[in-house]
Write a protein that holds these residues in place. Structure first.
Motif, PDB file in Angstrom:
ATOM      1  N   TYR A   1      -4.112   4.392   3.910  1.00  0.00           N
ATOM      2  CA  TYR A   1      -5.124   4.679   2.867  1.00  0.00           C
ATOM      3  C   TYR A   1      -6.504   3.838   2.925  1.00  0.00           C
ATOM      4  CZ  TYR A   1      -1.045   6.033   0.163  1.00  0.00           C
ATOM      5  OH  TYR A   1      -0.122   7.023  -0.319  1.00  0.00           O
ATOM      6  N   PRO A   2      -7.533   4.491   2.453  1.00  0.00           N
ATOM      7  CA  PRO A   2      -8.905   4.212   2.672  1.00  0.00           C
ATOM      8  C   PRO A   2      -9.243   2.804   2.274  1.00  0.00           C
ATOM      9  CG  PRO A   2      -8.865   5.855   0.858  1.00  0.00           C
ATOM     10  CD  PRO A   2      -7.556   5.751   1.397  1.00  0.00           C
ATOM     11  N   GLY A   3      -8.745   2.517   1.228  1.00  0.00           N
ATOM     12  CA  GLY A   3      -8.926   1.248   0.441  1.00  0.00           C
ATOM     13  C   GLY A   3     -10.409   1.468  -0.280  1.00  0.00           C
ATOM     14  N   SER A   4     -10.980   0.158  -0.651  1.00  0.00           N
ATOM     15  CA  SER A   4     -12.248   0.354  -1.315  1.00  0.00           C
ATOM     16  C   SER A   4     -12.899  -1.084  -1.538  1.00  0.00           C
ATOM     17  CB  SER A   4     -12.149   0.890  -2.881  1.00  0.00           C
ATOM     18  OG  SER A   4     -10.990   0.103  -3.676  1.00  0.00           O
ATOM     19  N   TRP A   5     -14.153  -1.232  -1.952  1.00  0.00           N
ATOM     20  CA  TRP A   5     -14.980  -2.397  -2.034  1.00  0.00           C
ATOM     21  C   TRP A   5     -14.040  -3.213  -3.297  1.00  0.00           C
ATOM     22  CZ3 TRP A   5     -18.368  -3.517   1.350  1.00  0.00           C
ATOM     23  CH2 TRP A   5     -19.128  -2.383   1.835  1.00  0.00           C
ATOM     24  N   SER A   6     -13.465  -2.617  -4.397  1.00  0.00           N
ATOM     25  CA  SER A   6     -12.756  -3.422  -5.346  1.00  0.00           C
ATOM     26  C   SER A   6     -11.344  -3.963  -4.816  1.00  0.00           C
ATOM     27  CB  SER A   6     -12.612  -2.189  -6.631  1.00  0.00           C
ATOM     28  OG  SER A   6     -13.862  -2.112  -7.021  1.00  0.00           O
TER      29      SER A   6
ATOM     30  N   SER B   1      -6.890   4.430  -8.061  1.00  0.00           N
ATOM     31  CA  SER B   1      -8.355   4.481  -8.239  1.00  0.00           C
ATOM     32  C   SER B   1      -8.911   3.440  -7.219  1.00  0.00           C
ATOM     33  CB  SER B   1      -8.818   3.891  -9.640  1.00  0.00           C
ATOM     34  OG  SER B   1      -8.352   2.819  -9.924  1.00  0.00           O
ATOM     35  N   LEU B   2      -8.172   2.509  -6.860  1.00  0.00           N
ATOM     36  CA  LEU B   2      -8.562   1.463  -5.947  1.00  0.00           C
ATOM     37  C   LEU B   2      -8.325   1.886  -4.416  1.00  0.00           C
ATOM     38  CD1 LEU B   2      -6.915  -1.832  -7.277  1.00  0.00           C
ATOM     39  CD2 LEU B   2      -9.226  -1.364  -7.030  1.00  0.00           C
ATOM     40  N   GLY B   3      -7.827   3.290  -4.303  1.00  0.00           N
ATOM     41  CA  GLY B   3      -7.588   3.832  -2.804  1.00  0.00           C
ATOM     42  C   GLY B   3      -6.797   3.313  -1.967  1.00  0.00           C
ATOM     43  N   ILE B   4      -5.821   2.667  -2.520  1.00  0.00           N
ATOM     44  CA  ILE B   4      -4.585   1.999  -1.836  1.00  0.00           C
ATOM     45  C   ILE B   4      -3.244   2.614  -2.050  1.00  0.00           C
ATOM     46  CG2 ILE B   4      -5.900  -0.202  -2.292  1.00  0.00           C
ATOM     47  CD1 ILE B   4      -3.904  -1.242  -4.111  1.00  0.00           C
ATOM     48  N   GLY B   5      -2.240   2.313  -1.056  1.00  0.00           N
ATOM     49  CA  GLY B   5      -0.885   2.834  -1.206  1.00  0.00           C
ATOM     50  C   GLY B   5       0.055   1.648  -1.588  1.00  0.00           C
ATOM     51  N   VAL B   6       0.984   2.179  -2.376  1.00  0.00           N
ATOM     52  CA  VAL B   6       2.246   1.287  -2.613  1.00  0.00           C
ATOM     53  C   VAL B   6       3.378   1.682  -1.893  1.00  0.00           C
ATOM     54  CG1 VAL B   6       3.456   0.058  -4.387  1.00  0.00           C
ATOM     55  CG2 VAL B   6       0.920   0.595  -4.838  1.00  0.00           C
ATOM     56  N   ILE B   7       4.066   1.068  -1.194  1.00  0.00           N
ATOM     57  CA  ILE B   7       5.260   1.556  -0.361  1.00  0.00           C
ATOM     58  C   ILE B   7       6.334   0.480  -0.506  1.00  0.00           C
ATOM     59  CG2 ILE B   7       6.075   2.025   2.016  1.00  0.00           C
ATOM     60  CD1 ILE B   7       3.044   2.283   3.045  1.00  0.00           C
ATOM     61  N   ARG B   8       7.314   1.296  -1.043  1.00  0.00           N
ATOM     62  CA  ARG B   8       8.695   0.170  -1.536  1.00  0.00           C
ATOM     63  C   ARG B   8       9.499   0.483  -0.437  1.00  0.00           C
ATOM     64  NH1 ARG B   8       7.814  -1.770  -6.457  1.00  0.00           N
ATOM     65  NH2 ARG B   8       6.209  -0.782  -7.743  1.00  0.00           N
ATOM     66  N   LEU B   9       9.793  -0.540   0.285  1.00  0.00           N
ATOM     67  CA  LEU B   9      10.770  -0.512   1.602  1.00  0.00           C
ATOM     68  C   LEU B   9      12.087  -0.364   0.948  1.00  0.00           C
ATOM     69  CD1 LEU B   9       9.383  -3.162   3.966  1.00  0.00           C
ATOM     70  CD2 LEU B   9       8.930  -0.721   3.998  1.00  0.00           C
ATOM     71  N   THR B  10      13.050  -0.043   1.699  1.00  0.00           N
ATOM     72  CA  THR B  10      14.374   0.293   1.326  1.00  0.00           C
ATOM     73  C   THR B  10      14.990  -0.980   0.991  1.00  0.00           C
ATOM     74  OG1 THR B  10      15.232   0.231   3.827  1.00  0.00           O
ATOM     75  CG2 THR B  10      14.557   2.478   2.870  1.00  0.00           C
ATOM     76  N   ASN B  11      14.605  -2.036   1.433  1.00  0.00           N
ATOM     77  CA  ASN B  11      15.242  -3.318   1.111  1.00  0.00           C
ATOM     78  C   ASN B  11      14.593  -4.004   0.053  1.00  0.00           C
ATOM     79  OD1 ASN B  11      12.839  -4.170   2.196  1.00  0.00           O
ATOM     80  ND2 ASN B  11      13.848  -5.241   3.901  1.00  0.00           N
ATOM     81  N   GLY B  12      13.782  -3.245  -0.783  1.00  0.00           N
ATOM     82  CA  GLY B  12      13.349  -3.934  -1.876  1.00  0.00           C
ATOM     83  C   GLY B  12      11.735  -4.532  -1.749  1.00  0.00           C
ATOM     84  N   ALA B  13      11.268  -4.874  -0.559  1.00  0.00           N
ATOM     85  CA  ALA B  13       9.978  -5.376  -0.316  1.00  0.00           C
ATOM     86  C   ALA B  13       8.885  -4.403  -0.601  1.00  0.00           C
ATOM     87  CB  ALA B  13       9.946  -5.983   1.158  1.00  0.00           C
ATOM     88  N   VAL B  14       7.766  -4.862  -0.949  1.00  0.00           N
ATOM     89  CA  VAL B  14       6.688  -3.907  -1.456  1.00  0.00           C
ATOM     90  C   VAL B  14       5.556  -4.296  -0.448  1.00  0.00           C
ATOM     91  CG1 VAL B  14       5.205  -3.187  -3.045  1.00  0.00           C
ATOM     92  CG2 VAL B  14       7.337  -3.817  -3.525  1.00  0.00           C
ATOM     93  N   VAL B  15       5.185  -3.207   0.188  1.00  0.00           N
ATOM     94  CA  VAL B  15       3.959  -3.090   1.125  1.00  0.00           C
ATOM     95  C   VAL B  15       3.006  -2.481   0.374  1.00  0.00           C
ATOM     96  CG1 VAL B  15       2.964  -2.622   3.469  1.00  0.00           C
ATOM     97  CG2 VAL B  15       5.418  -2.895   3.262  1.00  0.00           C
ATOM     98  N   ILE B  16       1.655  -3.331   0.474  1.00  0.00           N
ATOM     99  CA  ILE B  16       0.517  -2.607  -0.357  1.00  0.00           C
ATOM    100  C   ILE B  16      -0.614  -2.352   0.785  1.00  0.00           C
ATOM    101  CG2 ILE B  16      -1.357  -2.875  -2.086  1.00  0.00           C
ATOM    102  CD1 ILE B  16       0.442  -4.928  -3.452  1.00  0.00           C
ATOM    103  N   ASP B  17      -0.707  -1.118   1.234  1.00  0.00           N
ATOM    104  CA  ASP B  17      -1.305  -0.620   2.259  1.00  0.00           C
ATOM    105  C   ASP B  17      -2.894  -0.377   1.586  1.00  0.00           C
ATOM    106  OD1 ASP B  17      -2.808   0.895   4.140  1.00  0.00           O
ATOM    107  OD2 ASP B  17      -1.655   2.429   4.221  1.00  0.00           O
ATOM    108  N   MET B  18      -3.942  -1.468   1.871  1.00  0.00           N
ATOM    109  CA  MET B  18      -5.221  -1.161   1.553  1.00  0.00           C
ATOM    110  C   MET B  18      -6.292  -0.935   2.656  1.00  0.00           C
ATOM    111  SD  MET B  18      -5.589  -4.726  -0.908  1.00  0.00           S
ATOM    112  CE  MET B  18      -4.876  -4.716  -2.489  1.00  0.00           C
ATOM    113  N   GLY B  19      -5.680  -0.291   3.682  1.00  0.00           N
ATOM    114  CA  GLY B  19      -6.759   0.136   4.697  1.00  0.00           C
ATOM    115  C   GLY B  19      -6.071   0.586   6.168  1.00  0.00           C
ATOM    116  N   ILE B  20      -4.850   0.972   6.136  1.00  0.00           N
ATOM    117  CA  ILE B  20      -4.255   1.795   7.284  1.00  0.00           C
ATOM    118  C   ILE B  20      -4.415   3.339   7.041  1.00  0.00           C
ATOM    119  CG2 ILE B  20      -2.157   1.640   8.889  1.00  0.00           C
ATOM    120  CD1 ILE B  20      -1.918  -1.352   7.842  1.00  0.00           C
TER     121      ILE B  20
END
Length: 326
Positions: free
Chosen positions: A48-53, A27-46
């Protein structure tokens, strides 16, 4: 003392992500990418479109949970355009140890500029070291990047090694400037821009009690270079920050004229896109004096006096928003 905060900025930011952001990623328009080494990237505007919220969360997390962003409007040439207001609790730690974008890290031949609570773990740069606060209790780490590329495992490993925490503890928030989140989070850096300027002038930041600021968001465009110019125009030509202090009036008077961007007489009125091109589009080459706020009000709680400095350039903002030269 402000530096005596016991809470972990990184753990607070991670709690916000885990409790409020990740569960509503779609609902926030973001993506959650779990890298193979366990780190988490939260894509808020690359990708995925993202949002005001999502933008409000990006800023709140970047402050380590010690501030928040709200939206309002800004009158410009007969139009009401979007604007942001940021309110900051414990500005010394929230801004200097966390929110300030100043940790420069070389990765694959590029100088990345990193902000967010991760800077507070070891005092990664000169501004993070302006406060004695160190997040020694962090069990997780949160980094924020303004970038056009999704970080991979190598960058995550590098960040983890720099702070001495497992890579599995790492969250990386990313957005390009040419996105809703990217534009908003840069425009929300009004207080973030003001405090380092005060520090440069020798003002004791421990005397700052509270802070808040307002900035227009003149336009959001798909072109990264144009977007970068516009959002920085918003800061150097349109923002206003209110800094509440307790000190002697003379401490403010002696630095007042050396704070705002208008002090740069030879370039004032030049769009930031042009100024950035002069620096080969490399933030590391931008003079420190150019990274200065537009308008600052220093409210001295000890004396009741208010000192204001700086001026807006509505012509630049109008040109950015309407394409009209004034």
């Amino acid at each position: 003392m402000p530096d005596g905060l016991r809470a972990s900025l990184n753990n607070l930011a991670a709690q916000i992500l885990e409790a409020e952001v990740l569960p509503q990623a779609e609902s926030l328009g973001i993506g959650v990418i779990r890298l193979t080494n366990g780190a988490v990237v939260i894509d808020m505007g690359i990708r995925y479109p993202g949002s005001w919220s999502a933008a409000a969360y990006f800023v709140r997390v970047g402050l380590g949970g010690l501030g928040q962003l709200t939206f309002n409007t800004y009158p410009l040439n007969g139009f009401l355009i979007p604007a942001v207001q940021i309110t900051v609790t414990n500005p010394l730690i929230a801004e200097m140890a966390s929110h300030v974008a100043y940790w420069k890290l070389n990765h694959q031949g590029k100088n990345l500029v990193i902000s967010g609570p991760i800077r507070s773990i070891k005092g990664s740069d000169v501004f993070a070291r302006a406060t004695a606060y160190r997040d020694v209790a962090a069990t997780k780490a949160v980094a924020c990047l303004q970038t056009t590329e999704i970080p991979g495992e190598e960058l995550a490993e590098l960040l983890a090694s720099e702070i001495g925490l497992p890579v599995t503890s790492l969250y990386i928030l990313v957005a390009k400037t040419a996105s809703i989140v990217g534009a908003v989070q840069v425009c929300a850096r009004n207080v973030e821009q003001t405090l380092p300027t005060l520090y440069d002038r020798g003002f004791d930041l421990a005397k700052i009690v509270q802070a808040e600021g307002h900035t227009p968001v003149v336009s959001i465009v798909d072109d990264e270079e144009v977007a970068y110019g516009h959002v920085n125009d918003c800061l150097i030509y349109g923002q206003e920050s209110n800094i509440y202090v307790r000190c002697q009036d003379e401490e403010l008077i002696q630095i007042l004229n050396d704070i705002p961007f208008v002090k740069n007489r030879g370039i004032y009125g030049t769009p930031f896109q042009e100024l950035f091109q002069r620096c080969r589009n490399d933030w590391a080459l931008v003079p420190r004096d150019w990274d200065a706020p537009c308008q600052v009000n220093l409210i001295n709680l000890a004396t009741g006096n208010i000192f204001s400095t700086g001026s807006r350039h509505l012509g630049i903002l109008t040109s950015d928003f309407l394409g009209v030269k004034e």
